[in-house]
Design a protein around this motif. Sequence first.
Motif: not given
Length: 358
Positions: A66-69, A89-97, A118-122, A233-235
């Motif tokens: 996660d990369t902040h608002i 930094v090779t990977h950033v993971i967005n836990t949700h949208w 990276l993220s989930h398809p949804d 956990t993300g949100d």
Amino acid sequence: MTLRITLLILVFLFPTLAKAETGFPGYEWRALGDGVFVHMREDPFAGPIDGNSTVIINDEDVFVIDTHINPAAARAVIEKIKSLTAKPVTHVINTHWHDDHVNGNQAFIDAFPDVKILSHPDTLSQLQEEWPGFIENRQEGFAEASPERIREAADAAEAEDPDKAITYRVYAGYVEALKPELHNLVAAYPDETIAEQKTFTRGKRKIVVEWVGPGNTPGDLVVWLPEEKILITGDILVGPIPYAFDAPMLEWPETLQKLAGFEAERIVPGHGQPQKDTDYLFQVASLIRETVSQVEKAAESGVAYENLREVMDLKTQKDMFTKGDPVAVNAWTNYYFGPALQSAWSALGYSVPEDEMP
């Protein structure tokens, strides 16, 4: 979405305010050990309400969750990483949208051009649908807004409506943090998706990125470090007040139960302080179940949606989560209670009146 509606309303209340000096909001950098750090708001209720950003420094590279608002907050994370290591930094993971977890994506691309997001398809689908509107809203709504004038309005409202004063001050924090960054708000989408699970091996460390079920959104990813027993956990889990905007309320408690099954020794929520046990997690799961149960009983007894708040009895839970603090009560109302009723009502198959939709 009560908070977002409130922010939109405030934009129209203050359309021609004078420009003002801005400052960077307060964050803290917390070391969790073994090269794992979290960058988070010092005050989780202060505007801008911003998600935690977790950094994992490995033998040869760095992962960021996660990369902040605020792109400036993302750059602060990048600067701190560079002060600690020369590894990229090779990977950033967005836990949700949600935008408070993805608005800094472009900052990481600028600093590390080979980074993969990276993220989930949804999550990718939701970002493609929602992100342009969020960015346009920020750019149009904040361009002429003044934090000083908004805080003056908060001071004026304090005596007669202290809750409104709190909301104004949160909004002022958003403007103060984001206004200087309007030109940096770029929709930088994930370029790879993980639908179920993917494990990355970095020396002795394993980084497991997994979808365990719908939580705060349908596509929440969690990140599990089995050797360190750290769960990010993300949100799906947020403290000290959970968020329920458009949440899949029926499945959410089961997903929280699955998180407890990791037997983590440290849990990094999407907002708020890291947890050392699952006590808070189970409190949130219980709250959601009780909310859904009461909404379902009300609907079955013929209560109309517009009267739902009047028949709900979550005072015990409200007192437990807020401890009577007015700022926490404001957060309870805006982030959990109102959104949770709408989300539960919809999840149970009932229609929300158009005038109640965000």
